[in-house]
Design an enzyme around this catalytic site. Structure first.
Site, PDB file in Angstrom:
ATOM      1  N   GLN A 124       0.836  -1.195   0.000  1.00  0.00           N
ATOM      2  CA  GLN A 124       0.000   0.000   0.000  1.00  0.00           C
ATOM      3  C   GLN A 124       0.873   1.247   0.000  1.00  0.00           C
ATOM      4  OE1 GLN A 124      -2.033   1.900   3.403  1.00  0.00           O
ATOM      5  NE2 GLN A 124      -3.932   1.195   2.467  1.00  0.00           N
ATOM      6  N   TYR A 127      -5.977  10.671   5.011  1.00  0.00           N
ATOM      7  CA  TYR A 127      -4.660  11.030   4.469  1.00  0.00           C
ATOM      8  C   TYR A 127      -4.794  11.848   3.176  1.00  0.00           C
ATOM      9  CZ  TYR A 127      -3.210   8.047   8.249  1.00  0.00           C
ATOM     10  OH  TYR A 127      -3.034   7.520   9.505  1.00  0.00           O
TER      11      TYR A 127
END
Length: 352
Positions: free
Chosen positions: A98, A179
């Site tokens: 990721q 994020y």
């Protein structure tokens, strides 16, 4: 409909079961972001799952937010991740790294070079982060310039190539959980008046540009994307247009033929059903706090192709076997989630 223990395809990979490990920060990398041998042991222990999605991995120095998180943009990072991917593959597993840029969810004390965070707008979230000197307020970030945006797209492209060079089966672009990419989605974090702010099309533009760059670099069959519609982590509020934004975003991403969409579900069932209809490739669904008796329910109904789990997999390296045989589960040690050594990391017992 399918059972958890039937095969499923992710891009060109055929997985042996439909259980996935959700991405979870564990903060056990070296200070320079290089993965450690302990990380290789940790992921290899869980390789009987159909798919491993690694912890969030920064694509640049400025992309880091927390202490001892791994990177995937230097030669040392590549060599460190090679040990992880080789260990997983030796056990027959599949692993996607990721890639995540934290945006404003950072503190200079946690970042190589003590860099000021960047974000869509110069707005500080009303949250704190753990730093080497304890919990501190997250400071105000610097608003990204056009050059910053172009550089970040290039950083994701480079990180994706590094991940493949490190032996990963693919990458997941992180567009969730407060994020950077989700910061662009949320009106309370994105006050821009240029091509990256205002309308739904503009607020999703940056994420789509990043995904297109990654696809161009490594192929759609090795690229996935994560969303958390309605998520409020990182002091975000997506507003009344949130569901419409995700319907638009997923329609656009679906056209790219990605390997999968990874949905962290925050409770809007109507939107979740719409996402399933809009998405024509493999769909991974993570329901935080899902009770044991509901494991397999979303695969059975066809709402998901893969179900991913977090803390239960941290505490049970042989999670797939325990589910298959309806065995008792170890309890996770929450006080050992972040940082430290093997305790609460690689020392959970497997079934005899």
């Amino acid at each position: 409909m399918s059972d958890l223990f039937t095969s499923v395809r992710i891009g060109t990979n055929v997985l042996t079961n439909r259980l996935g490990m959700a991405p979870m920060t564990r903060s056990r990398a070296n200070p320079d972001g290089t993965p450690t041998p302990l990380m290789a042991e940790y992921y290899a222990q869980r390789a009987t799952l159909g798919l491993i999605l690694t912890e969030a991995t920064q694509p640049s120095d400025i992309g880091q937010g927390n202490i001892s998180t791994p990177g995937i943009y230097t030669d040392a990072h590549i060599e460190g991740w090679k040990k992880v991917t080789s260990a997983v593959h030796a056990q027959g597993g599949r692993i996607f790294i990721q890639i995540m840029h934290v945006g404003r969810m950072s503190h200079p004390d946690n970042v190589v070079g003590n860099l000021q965070a960047v974000a869509p707008s110069a707005i500080a979230p009303k949250v704190q982060l753990h730093t080497p000197t304890g919990m501190q307020d997250v400071p105000t970030p610097r608003e990204m310039t056009d050059d910053d945006i172009r550089q970040t797209v290039a950083d994701y492209r480079h990180a994706a190539r590094c991940a493949i060079d490190a032996g990963a089966d693919g990458v997941e672009v992180h567009g969730a959980n407060g994020y950077l990419l989700q910061q662009f989605f949320a009106p309370n974090a994105n006050l821009r008046t240029d091509a990256y702010g205002g309308s739904i099309e503009n607020r999703t533009r940056f994420a789509i540009e990043i995904v297109k760059a990654v696809v161009e670099e490594i192929g759609a069959d090795r690229t996935g994307f994560r969303v958390s519609p309605g998520g409020t982590l990182g002091d975000l509020n997506e507003g009344t247009e949130g569901p419409a934004l995700y319907r638009y975003l997923i329609e656009q991403l679906d056209k790219l033929g990605l390997a999968f969409l990874d949905v962290m579900h925050w409770g809007n069932e109507e939107l979740l059903v719409d996402i399933r209809k809009l998405w024509h490739q493999t769909l991974i669904l993570n329901r935080p706090g899902r009770p044991r008796e509901q494991i397999g329910a979303d695969v059975k109904t066809g709402l998901a192709d893969i179900e991913s789990y977090g803390a239960m997999i941290l505490a049970n390296p042989d999670f797939a076997r325990r589910v298959q045989h309806d065995a008792l589960l170890n309890e996770p040690k929450k006080e050992l989630f972040f940082g430290g050594d093997a305790r609460g990391y690689t020392d959970y017992p497997a079934l005899a």
